[in-house]
Design a protein around this motif. Structure first.
Motif, PDB file in Angstrom:
ATOM      1  N   GLN A   1      17.365  -3.849  38.694  1.00  0.00           N
ATOM      2  CA  GLN A   1      15.988  -4.346  38.758  1.00  0.00           C
ATOM      3  C   GLN A   1      15.995  -5.839  38.500  1.00  0.00           C
ATOM      4  O   GLN A   1      16.637  -6.321  37.584  1.00  0.00           O
ATOM      5  N   GLU A   2      15.296  -6.572  39.366  1.00  0.00           N
ATOM      6  CA  GLU A   2      15.256  -8.009  39.188  1.00  0.00           C
ATOM      7  C   GLU A   2      14.429  -8.356  37.976  1.00  0.00           C
ATOM      8  O   GLU A   2      13.405  -7.741  37.689  1.00  0.00           O
ATOM      9  N   GLN A   3      14.856  -9.384  37.268  1.00  0.00           N
ATOM     10  CA  GLN A   3      14.225  -9.769  36.029  1.00  0.00           C
ATOM     11  C   GLN A   3      13.886 -11.247  36.058  1.00  0.00           C
ATOM     12  O   GLN A   3      14.384 -12.005  36.863  1.00  0.00           O
ATOM     13  N   LEU A   4      13.006 -11.593  35.138  1.00  0.00           N
ATOM     14  CA  LEU A   4      12.748 -12.990  34.856  1.00  0.00           C
ATOM     15  C   LEU A   4      13.725 -13.418  33.767  1.00  0.00           C
ATOM     16  O   LEU A   4      14.057 -12.619  32.884  1.00  0.00           O
ATOM     17  N   VAL A   5      14.152 -14.660  33.785  1.00  0.00           N
ATOM     18  CA  VAL A   5      15.134 -15.137  32.806  1.00  0.00           C
ATOM     19  C   VAL A   5      14.615 -16.398  32.142  1.00  0.00           C
ATOM     20  O   VAL A   5      14.435 -17.430  32.803  1.00  0.00           O
ATOM     21  N   THR A  23      13.101 -18.549  35.131  1.00  0.00           N
ATOM     22  CA  THR A  23      13.494 -18.458  36.535  1.00  0.00           C
ATOM     23  C   THR A  23      13.091 -17.094  37.087  1.00  0.00           C
ATOM     24  O   THR A  23      13.154 -16.080  36.384  1.00  0.00           O
ATOM     25  N   THR A  24      12.688 -17.096  38.345  1.00  0.00           N
ATOM     26  CA  THR A  24      12.144 -15.882  38.946  1.00  0.00           C
ATOM     27  C   THR A  24      12.744 -15.628  40.316  1.00  0.00           C
ATOM     28  O   THR A  24      13.156 -16.577  40.992  1.00  0.00           O
ATOM     29  N   PRO A  25      12.776 -14.385  40.748  1.00  0.00           N
ATOM     30  CA  PRO A  25      13.075 -14.126  42.153  1.00  0.00           C
ATOM     31  C   PRO A  25      11.983 -14.751  43.014  1.00  0.00           C
ATOM     32  O   PRO A  25      10.815 -14.821  42.616  1.00  0.00           O
ATOM     33  N   ARG A  26      12.354 -15.206  44.197  1.00  0.00           N
ATOM     34  CA  ARG A  26      11.407 -15.931  45.031  1.00  0.00           C
ATOM     35  C   ARG A  26      10.161 -15.128  45.371  1.00  0.00           C
ATOM     36  O   ARG A  26       9.056 -15.661  45.413  1.00  0.00           O
ATOM     37  N   PHE A  27      10.305 -13.828  45.589  1.00  0.00           N
ATOM     38  CA  PHE A  27       9.130 -13.058  45.993  1.00  0.00           C
ATOM     39  C   PHE A  27       8.099 -13.026  44.871  1.00  0.00           C
ATOM     40  O   PHE A  27       6.906 -12.869  45.123  1.00  0.00           O
ATOM     41  N   GLN A  75      12.461 -24.525  43.039  1.00  0.00           N
ATOM     42  CA  GLN A  75      13.483 -24.014  42.130  1.00  0.00           C
ATOM     43  C   GLN A  75      13.160 -22.613  41.644  1.00  0.00           C
ATOM     44  O   GLN A  75      13.940 -22.034  40.882  1.00  0.00           O
ATOM     45  N   ASP A  76      12.013 -22.078  42.054  1.00  0.00           N
ATOM     46  CA  ASP A  76      11.585 -20.755  41.584  1.00  0.00           C
ATOM     47  C   ASP A  76      11.625 -20.689  40.070  1.00  0.00           C
ATOM     48  O   ASP A  76      12.173 -19.737  39.482  1.00  0.00           O
ATOM     49  N   THR A  77      11.060 -21.697  39.445  1.00  0.00           N
ATOM     50  CA  THR A  77      11.098 -21.793  37.990  1.00  0.00           C
ATOM     51  C   THR A  77       9.723 -22.169  37.446  1.00  0.00           C
ATOM     52  O   THR A  77       9.046 -23.033  38.007  1.00  0.00           O
ATOM     53  N   MET A  78       9.351 -21.508  36.378  1.00  0.00           N
ATOM     54  CA  MET A  78       8.142 -21.853  35.643  1.00  0.00           C
ATOM     55  C   MET A  78       8.555 -22.495  34.329  1.00  0.00           C
ATOM     56  O   MET A  78       9.588 -22.125  33.754  1.00  0.00           O
ATOM     57  N   TYR A  79       7.754 -23.445  33.866  1.00  0.00           N
ATOM     58  CA  TYR A  79       8.074 -24.163  32.649  1.00  0.00           C
ATOM     59  C   TYR A  79       6.928 -24.064  31.637  1.00  0.00           C
ATOM     60  O   TYR A  79       5.766 -23.878  32.007  1.00  0.00           O
ATOM     61  N   GLY A 100       2.208  -7.954  34.636  1.00  0.00           N
ATOM     62  CA  GLY A 100       3.041  -7.333  33.626  1.00  0.00           C
ATOM     63  C   GLY A 100       4.126  -6.421  34.160  1.00  0.00           C
ATOM     64  O   GLY A 100       4.819  -5.765  33.380  1.00  0.00           O
ATOM     65  N   ASN A 101       4.296  -6.399  35.466  1.00  0.00           N
ATOM     66  CA  ASN A 101       5.341  -5.555  36.037  1.00  0.00           C
ATOM     67  C   ASN A 101       6.731  -6.150  35.869  1.00  0.00           C
ATOM     68  O   ASN A 101       7.729  -5.437  35.986  1.00  0.00           O
ATOM     69  N   TYR A 102       6.778  -7.453  35.598  1.00  0.00           N
ATOM     70  CA  TYR A 102       8.064  -8.123  35.407  1.00  0.00           C
ATOM     71  C   TYR A 102       8.017  -8.925  34.119  1.00  0.00           C
ATOM     72  O   TYR A 102       7.055  -9.655  33.859  1.00  0.00           O
ATOM     73  N   TRP A 103       9.108  -8.811  33.346  1.00  0.00           N
ATOM     74  CA  TRP A 103       9.223  -9.518  32.076  1.00  0.00           C
ATOM     75  C   TRP A 103      10.624 -10.087  31.932  1.00  0.00           C
ATOM     76  O   TRP A 103      11.588  -9.535  32.459  1.00  0.00           O
ATOM     77  N   GLY A 104      10.704 -11.174  31.170  1.00  0.00           N
ATOM     78  CA  GLY A 104      12.001 -11.682  30.779  1.00  0.00           C
ATOM     79  C   GLY A 104      12.412 -11.096  29.440  1.00  0.00           C
ATOM     80  O   GLY A 104      11.653 -10.362  28.794  1.00  0.00           O
ATOM     81  N   GLN A 105      13.602 -11.464  28.997  1.00  0.00           N
ATOM     82  CA  GLN A 105      14.140 -10.911  27.750  1.00  0.00           C
ATOM     83  C   GLN A 105      13.659 -11.690  26.541  1.00  0.00           C
ATOM     84  O   GLN A 105      13.778 -11.219  25.406  1.00  0.00           O
ATOM     85  N   GLY A 106      13.101 -12.873  26.760  1.00  0.00           N
ATOM     86  CA  GLY A 106      12.571 -13.668  25.658  1.00  0.00           C
ATOM     87  C   GLY A 106      13.533 -14.750  25.195  1.00  0.00           C
ATOM     88  O   GLY A 106      14.751 -14.624  25.329  1.00  0.00           O
TER      89      GLY A 106
END
Length: 113
Positions: A1-5, A23-27, A75-79, A100-106
């Protein structure tokens, strides 16, 4: 499963600054509003800030004027630029997308007074 990092957390003295990245998958970055949350152990998760697909931003009152959310579509990145940090900003910061369907690990942010 793709994740946010997430990355960029660390320890800083009060009044200092940190910049968090997600960082996120492009979609995801193309289709979904994205958010930052934070949580202190034993307390409910707190919403911090959001950025829409169109670039509109909103902030919790507790961080307004000190934090800035942005994203780089190339860059598919949020800051999350955090300035004038306070001890009460200490928390685990996580990014989320697509209702809320996708989360990073923190990433942990610790601010010492």
């Amino acid at each position: 499963q793709e994740q946010l990092v997430e990355s960029g957390g660390g320890s800083v003295q009060a009044g200092g600054s940190l910049r968090l990245s997600c960082t996120t998958p492009r979609f995801i970055s193309n289709r979904c509003d994205m958010h930052w949350f934070r949580q202190v152990a034993g307390r409910p998760r707190e919403w911090v800030s959001s950025i829409s697909t169109g670039g509109s931003t909103t902030y919790a009152d507790s961080v307004k004027g000190r934090f800035t959310i942005s994203k780089d579509k190339e860059q598919d990145t949020m800051y999350l630029q955090m300035s004038s940090l306070k001890a009460e900003d200490t928390a685990m910061y996580s990014c989320s997308a697509c209702l809320g369907n996708y989360w990073g690990q923190g990433t942990q942010v610790t601010v010492s007074s």
